[in-house]
Design a protein around this motif. Structure first.
Motif, mmCIF file in Angstrom:
data_model
loop_
_atom_site.group_PDB
_atom_site.id
_atom_site.type_symbol
_atom_site.label_atom_id
_atom_site.label_comp_id
_atom_site.label_asym_id
_atom_site.label_seq_id
_atom_site.Cartn_x
_atom_site.Cartn_y
_atom_site.Cartn_z
ATOM 1 N N LYS A 194 -6.510 4.870 -16.594
ATOM 2 C CA LYS A 194 -5.291 5.211 -17.321
ATOM 3 C C LYS A 194 -5.489 4.972 -18.810
ATOM 4 C CE LYS A 194 -0.365 4.191 -17.188
ATOM 5 N NZ LYS A 194 0.595 3.166 -16.741
ATOM 6 N N LYS A 195 -6.135 3.854 -19.105
ATOM 7 C CA LYS A 195 -6.381 3.492 -20.498
ATOM 8 C C LYS A 195 -7.240 4.547 -21.186
ATOM 9 C CE LYS A 195 -6.282 -1.104 -21.521
ATOM 10 N NZ LYS A 195 -6.881 -2.448 -21.367
ATOM 11 N N GLN A 196 -8.190 5.077 -20.437
ATOM 12 C CA GLN A 196 -9.045 6.130 -21.005
ATOM 13 C C GLN A 196 -8.261 7.433 -21.162
ATOM 14 O OE1 GLN A 196 -12.745 6.589 -18.935
ATOM 15 N NE2 GLN A 196 -13.261 4.422 -19.093
ATOM 16 N N ASN A 197 -6.993 7.375 -20.746
ATOM 17 C CA ASN A 197 -6.081 8.502 -20.899
ATOM 18 C C ASN A 197 -6.594 9.788 -20.258
ATOM 19 O OD1 ASN A 197 -3.617 9.436 -21.692
ATOM 20 N ND2 ASN A 197 -4.282 10.028 -23.759
ATOM 21 N N PRO A 248 -5.855 11.219 -8.614
ATOM 22 C CA PRO A 248 -4.422 11.190 -8.314
ATOM 23 C C PRO A 248 -3.884 9.769 -8.370
ATOM 24 C CG PRO A 248 -5.586 12.582 -6.750
ATOM 25 C CD PRO A 248 -6.633 11.852 -7.538
ATOM 26 N N LYS A 249 -2.730 9.639 -9.039
ATOM 27 C CA LYS A 249 -2.172 8.309 -9.292
ATOM 28 C C LYS A 249 -1.615 7.653 -8.038
ATOM 29 C CE LYS A 249 -0.405 8.399 -14.024
ATOM 30 N NZ LYS A 249 0.845 8.687 -14.747
ATOM 31 N N ALA A 250 -1.113 8.448 -7.134
ATOM 32 C CA ALA A 250 -0.353 7.883 -6.010
ATOM 33 C C ALA A 250 -1.248 7.354 -4.894
ATOM 34 C CB ALA A 250 0.613 8.925 -5.462
ATOM 35 N N ALA A 272 0.830 -1.217 0.000
ATOM 36 C CA ALA A 272 0.000 0.000 0.000
ATOM 37 C C ALA A 272 0.860 1.261 0.000
ATOM 38 C CB ALA A 272 -0.938 0.002 1.205
ATOM 39 N N ARG A 273 2.086 1.127 0.477
ATOM 40 C CA ARG A 273 2.970 2.292 0.515
ATOM 41 C C ARG A 273 3.766 2.472 -0.790
ATOM 42 N NH1 ARG A 273 5.935 1.399 6.188
ATOM 43 N NH2 ARG A 273 7.277 3.080 5.401
ATOM 44 N N ARG A 274 3.577 1.567 -1.714
ATOM 45 C CA ARG A 274 4.295 1.643 -2.993
ATOM 46 C C ARG A 274 3.295 1.580 -4.142
ATOM 47 N NH1 ARG A 274 7.014 -0.531 0.941
ATOM 48 N NH2 ARG A 274 9.250 -0.121 1.147
ATOM 49 N N PRO A 275 2.695 2.718 -4.496
ATOM 50 C CA PRO A 275 1.599 2.733 -5.472
ATOM 51 C C PRO A 275 1.929 2.004 -6.783
ATOM 52 C CG PRO A 275 1.789 4.865 -4.424
ATOM 53 C CD PRO A 275 2.947 4.049 -3.929
ATOM 54 N N ALA A 276 3.133 2.162 -7.308
ATOM 55 C CA ALA A 276 3.435 1.533 -8.599
ATOM 56 C C ALA A 276 3.405 0.011 -8.478
ATOM 57 C CB ALA A 276 4.803 2.002 -9.096
ATOM 58 N N LEU A 277 4.017 -0.478 -7.417
ATOM 59 C CA LEU A 277 4.029 -1.923 -7.167
ATOM 60 C C LEU A 277 2.616 -2.420 -6.863
ATOM 61 C CD1 LEU A 277 5.805 -4.438 -6.776
ATOM 62 C CD2 LEU A 277 6.165 -3.734 -4.400
ATOM 63 N N GLY A 306 -5.956 10.299 -16.931
ATOM 64 C CA GLY A 306 -5.181 10.567 -15.726
ATOM 65 C C GLY A 306 -4.335 11.816 -15.915
ATOM 66 N N ARG A 307 -4.288 12.659 -14.936
ATOM 67 C CA ARG A 307 -3.512 13.877 -15.071
ATOM 68 C C ARG A 307 -2.180 13.741 -14.353
ATOM 69 N NH1 ARG A 307 -5.344 19.479 -12.464
ATOM 70 N NH2 ARG A 307 -4.509 18.382 -10.664
#
Lengths: 228, 474, 257
Positions: free
Chosen positions: B467-470, C43-45, B412-417, B472-473
């Motif tokens: 994200k796919k819908q592009n 927000p992405k994060a 949860a602390r690593r959004p990308a992962l 995301g800012r």
């Protein structure tokens, strides 16, 4: 260390202070002596007559019964009527109270009156109330040589006499009256606030009347204010 | 009292499969809470009174030493005696000594939770003094050798049929041999037996709902009148109280009285509210000749000034348990010590140790109903959470739980992962579910699957789709 | 009124359960917020609000996750979550978590004050009412504990549902009682949770409604999962899906039709 010092020391230690300083202690003492009232329900802000009516309505809702009579002298007959209507014993243990002593029991020879505190064999008690509280239909009973508190509990049937003028609005009003009567900081040994007859719901949450105290509470209100 | 809170889960299991317990406790919600709601709605000032009650208790606790000393002075002035006891053992000894001084053989008792805490009855019995509980509920459970399952309705767990059998078995020696089934008849029989007990008792022991500093009075509140017979007929009256019960003035007590009965049973006032001040006066023709107040700490002073001080505001009304869905499901005994329900879950770890009671503050959904109805607004869920934090920090929380949370927090602390793991997770779960849209047996989640199906994820995660819908800012 | 006002700059807090389990709720929220005149940023994060750690006593992890949320949601007019529980965590519990940290507290308090639960945000802040939304069903609304007691969400969802054509609300008994979810509670004390959810289901079914809606996915997954286990037919949707005209989405625990 004695337990008293240990407990008080621990409290102070945890409050991060020693005994209160003079100023703080005086402020608390002033608070204790001020008897200031907190939030008091406004339901009793009524003319006195309406307060008495509220008392009757509230007490009745608590399963007490109420009869209103014009003068103290009518107590014996009202008592007799109540006991015969409910087919109750006419042997009465009466509080050894001067006002009750003065009642004309000669008019009701069938009532057998004895005076004193309660004994297990007593079936009916007759006691004077100190005050009534309209807010909740509650009686305030003050113990004393003339008003033994066991009479409020031991007999199965409790008949209380109160003058309309003794009925006040709130609990706080009865404190003021008690202070006026007994002095500030002093209370009689026992103050009983009684709101209806005894009850329990300890068996399957079913309400049953007459658990240990009286099964019936009958209140005779003497309308001493009518004449004015 | 013996603490069995360690076995909370086993107790819950047993209670959930006990028809009588289920019947008794599921009935609670149609009773007390309904009456409380009605009483609260009929008093426009009720919510303000709750705020005032909270503030007043806080004021008292900040000056607890002062008010206790003031109370003591007044009791002494009125001719009573005060006994301070740090712990249960001291309190038991003091009470026993008073009983011995009175040559007591039997003692009648009004309802008192503090004497439950110190297991006073067992102690008196061992020392040759017969204690007799007089509150009907307490009397029933004393006969059955049990302890309260509710703080104001101690025999809540008993069915009428059980009371019938109990009285039939135990009342024969008094000449009552009929098997009674009508509740009124059962009450009458107990009433008649207890009458004699009141009169014969040498000492009457009551608890105290309040101690009044101003006048040195102790206050009890009952509906049955048992407490009054207990304290007015024997020659000696002992009022046992914990330290936090003191209130400054009669006016202050009035405020709490307006909250107490309404919160407990939905009554505006309980039937009997009694203020006792000193022993009987010289001219009095009844009342106790000696009056003792036993003030017990029992671990409470440790709460003063702590992050859990709010617990000491408790009026012991029982509203929290009356409204608690967990209590209604598992009953009172499951909690394993004197106080059940939310107040027990928050208080018992303090009183008997967190390790023994760690389940109690955990067995809550934090639904918040207890705090919503507490007359003095004790933040019960918050205090349960503090215990959870303490359990986590001191490793009382079992390792698998700690590791589970640790692992989850790592991701949860690593959004990308986290995105990658949830992407795989969602798709895997959807695949397992197939067309049914739900999973009957979820891997590693026996707690979920033993009760419920798992509604399967819809497929791609929201974040992936977004994200796919592009759009995301950031 | 939303058409004329300056658009509100809203950051959507998707919530971990919606992200993973039911993205349609997130899209319903976006649709509703846009219809109410908001511009949306996601927000992405963001991952989770930290509640599982917080309620398990793991304050350190909760703080770390909260700090991440606080950073990710800087600079928006509002933060809105389709969950009373997650919004309640940010609004009420973040200040509790950081109460001893004066420097963080400024920002935490500021974030808390602009964080809302979706339905109450739509109703109270945007003055939004659904228009031309239709769902032919009888529906009972479950008050989730956090929505009800922490976020004071009670009348708003009922008011908005009342604007949905063809929808009839049937209130259940004891509707303010907990469903027995309680986060990890339902895993650790599954038998008690079972008893609670069964009591809840008995009341929901007795309402006679065909559909159940609520504002928190945790409760909905718990109730839906139990309904399915018991073989009950009641359809379970998030209230946002109903309000956004997405009531034909497969309910929780149902396969694609």
């Amino acid at each position: 260390m004695p337990a008293r010092d240990k407990i008080l020391g621990r409290i102070r230690h945890n409050l991060k202070r020693g005994p209160l300083g003079e100023e703080a202690a005086n402020a608390l003492k002033a608070r204790l002596e001020g008897h200031s009232r907190g939030i008091v329900p406004n339901r009793t802000e009524l003319p006195h007559k309406a307060q008495v009516d509220l008392f009757v309505a509230k007490a009745s809702a608590l399963a007490a019964t109420v009869a209103r009579i014009a003068t103290l002298d009518e107590v014996p007959e009202a008592l007799r009527d109540y006991l015969t209507a409910h087919n109750l014993s006419t042997k009465i243990k009466m509080a050894p109270d001067k006002r009750l002593d003065a009642l004309p029991f000669d008019k009701t020879p069938m009532l057998e009156i004895t005076r004193g505190s309660a004994e297990p064999s007593d079936e009916v008690s007759l006691t004077p109330a100190f005050a009534g509280i309209a807010e909740t239909g509650t009686l305030c009973m003050a113990s004393g040589p003339e008003t033994p508190s066991t009479l409020n509990f031991l007999p199965e049937n409790h008949v209380a006499v109160i003058k309309a003028s003794q009925i006040t609005g709130t609990l706080e009003d009865s404190w003021d009256r008690l202070r006026a009567e007994y002095g500030v900081g002093n209370l009689p040994r026992t103050i009983n606030f009684i709101s209806g007859p005894s009850r329990t719901a300890d068996i399957e949450q079913t309400l049953i009347m007459g658990a240990h105290g009286p099964r019936r509470l009958h209140i005779l209100i003497v309308d001493d204010e009518k004449k004015s | 009292m013996q603490v069995t809170s360690r076995h909370f889960k086993e107790g819950a299991h047993a209670a959930l499969h006990d028809k009588d317990i289920q019947k008794a406790f599921s009935k609670v919600k149609g009773g007390f809470p309904v009456a409380r709601a009605k009483a609260a709605s009929e008093l426009p000032e009720f919510e303000d009174l709750r705020d005032a009650g909270r503030d007043l208790k806080n004021h008292i606790l900040e000056n607890l030493d002062y008010y206790l000393e003031y109370f003591e002075d007044q009791v002494l002035l009125q001719g009573g005696r005060v006994h301070w006891c740090s712990n249960y053992a001291e309190a038991r000894d003091v009470i026993l000594q008073i009983c011995r001084d009175a040559d007591a053989r039997t003692v009648t008792k009004g309802k008192s939770m503090i004497t439950e805490e110190m297991a006073l009855n067992d102690f008196l019995e061992k020392n040759g003094i017969e204690p007799i509980e007089t509150d009907l509920g307490e009397y029933i459970i004393q006969l059955a050798h049990e302890y309260p399952s509710h703080i104001i309705a101690p025999a809540l767990h008993k069915t009428k049929d059980q009371v019938t059998e109990l009285f039939h078995e135990k009342h024969g020696k008094y000449g009552f041999t009929e098997r009674l089934t009508d509740p009124q008849a059962l009450v009458n029989e107990a009433r008649s037996i207890l009458r004699d007990k009141y009169v014969a008792a040498d000492v009457g022991i009551t608890g105290a709902n309040f101690l009044i500093a101003e006048t040195g009075s102790t206050v009890i509140v009952t509906n049955e009148g048992n407490g009054d017979l207990t304290q007015s007929l024997p020659k000696t009256h002992i009022a046992v109280s914990s330290i936090e019960k003191v209130v400054p003035t009669l006016e202050d007590a009035s405020l709490f009285l307006r909250l107490l009965a309404r919160s407990a049973t939905g009554q505006e006032m309980s039937v009997y509210t009694t203020f006792s001040t000193g022993p009987k006066r010289r001219e009095d023709i009844d009342g106790p000749a000696s009056f003792h107040v036993v003030i017990v700490d029992g671990g409470r002073s440790d709460l003063v000034g702590s992050d859990k001080q709010d617990l000491l505001r408790c009026l012991k009304c029982g509203a929290c348990m009356n409204h608690c869905p967990v209590y209604q499901a598992v009953g009172g005994h499951t909690y394993g010590w004197v106080y059940p329900g939310p107040i027990g879950a928050a208080l018992n770890p303090q009183m008997v140790g967190l390790e023994e009671t760690r389940h109690l503050p955990n067995a809550s959904t934090f639904c918040g109903r207890c705090e919503e109805v507490c007359p003095v607004r004790i933040p019960l869920p918050k205090i349960m959470r503090l215990w959870r934090e303490q359990a986590f920090e001191t490793e009382v929380t079992p390792k698998p739980e700690r590791w589970g949370i640790g692992l989850w927090a790592y991701f949860a602390r690593r959004p990308a992962l986290y995105r990658i793991v949830t992407r795989i997770g969602a798709r895997t779960l959807k695949t397992i579910a197939g067309k049914k849209g739900r999973i009957v047996k979820l891997p590693l989640m026996g707690g979920w699957s033993s009760v419920r199906d798992f509604p399967a994820p819809q497929g791609a995660t929201f974040m992936d789709q977004w994200k796919k819908q592009n759009r995301g800012r950031k | 009124m939303s058409a004329t006002a300056k658009p509100k700059n809203v950051a959507l807090f998707v919530t971990c359960l919606v992200d993973l389990n039911r993205p349609s709720v997130g899209f319903a929220a976006v649709k509703l917020l846009e219809a109410a005149g908001c511009t949306i940023v996601v927000p992405k994060a963001q991952t989770c609000c930290g509640q599982p750690a917080y309620n398990s006593g793991d304050k350190k992890s909760a703080k770390a996750i909260a700090t991440q949320v606080i950073r990710a949601f800087r600079g928006f007019d509002y933060v809105v979550a389709p969950s009373g529980s997650c919004a309640g965590m940010i609004r009420h519990h973040y200040p509790e978590l950081f109460k001893d940290d004066a420097t963080m507290m400024v920002e935490v308090g500021e974030l808390a004050s602009r964080t809302y639960e979706l339905v109450s945000f739509l109703h109270d802040i945007c003055g939004y009412r659904p228009e031309n939304v239709r769902l032919e069903t009888t529906l009972t609304y479950h008050d989730s504990c956090s929505s009800l007691r922490e976020m004071k969400v009670k009348d708003q969802p009922r008011a908005l549902l009342g604007s949905v054509d063809g929808l009839e609300i049937r209130e259940a008994e004891d509707r303010e009682a907990c469903c027995g979810f309680g986060g990890t509670f339902c895993l650790k004390y599954s038998e008690i949770s079972e008893s609670m959810v069964d009591t809840k289901i008995t009341n929901l079914l007795a309402s006679g409604a065909e559909t159940l809606a609520a504002g928190d996915l945790g409760c909905l997954m718990n109730i839906a999962g139990r309904l399915k286990r018991r073989g009950e037919k009641m359809k379970v949707l998030h209230v946002a899906e109903v309000l956004a005209g997405m009531g034909d989405t497969a309910g929780l625990g149902e396969g694609e039709n």
